[in-house]
Design an enzyme around this catalytic site. Sequence first.
Site, mmCIF file in Angstrom:
data_model
loop_
_atom_site.group_PDB
_atom_site.id
_atom_site.type_symbol
_atom_site.label_atom_id
_atom_site.label_comp_id
_atom_site.label_asym_id
_atom_site.label_seq_id
_atom_site.Cartn_x
_atom_site.Cartn_y
_atom_site.Cartn_z
ATOM 1 N N ARG A 272 -7.658 21.366 77.158
ATOM 2 C CA ARG A 272 -7.023 22.601 76.678
ATOM 3 C C ARG A 272 -5.789 22.984 77.472
ATOM 4 N NH1 ARG A 272 -12.784 24.765 76.132
ATOM 5 N NH2 ARG A 272 -12.322 25.235 78.284
ATOM 6 N N GLU B 166 -20.300 22.729 91.315
ATOM 7 C CA GLU B 166 -21.517 23.442 91.689
ATOM 8 C C GLU B 166 -22.744 22.534 91.620
ATOM 9 O OE1 GLU B 166 -23.859 27.558 90.525
ATOM 10 O OE2 GLU B 166 -21.988 27.043 89.528
#
Length: 174
Positions: free
Chosen positions: A62, A99
């Site tokens: 994007r 993460e």
Amino acid sequence: MNAAADLKSYIRDIPDFPKPGIMFRDITPLLASAGAFRSAIDRLADQYRDARIDVIVAAEARGFIFAAPLALALGAGFVPIRKPGKLPFDKHSFNYELEYGSDTLEMHVDGLQAGQRVLVIDDLLATGGTVRACAQLVERCGGTIVGCAFAIELLALNGRKIIEPYEVFSLLQY
């Protein structure tokens, strides 16, 4: 109505996507409107018009949507940063921690030259991990980060903190 409020009217909120508890900010209505999309690119260009940007980089996919027209508006080059296996020529790779796991980004070795002034752009600033990795890859190649720009910034996720000391500009904040 101010420009930011007007652009916000082109962002569709989709609750519980991609999983429960997430409010997804969908940019596709903004992209579908030539006027809104042009306004977003014009506002980004106005922010950096005097910054002497040589190259704009963006991670797939994007970020590419905003990077290419912005590069044209600023008279700059566009260098894609991609996931492994997508670039056909010699490349620099950068591994970074997420993460839950790790990821890798790559850029062609001749994508930018040492000393070039670089703007990193993406559609969304959330936690900042991918943009930080892009910036570190650019610096490893000798580029100078002028700033990091986004269509949308999710303030609660504090991505700005992760990409310090780079300047951050976002069109819309949630």
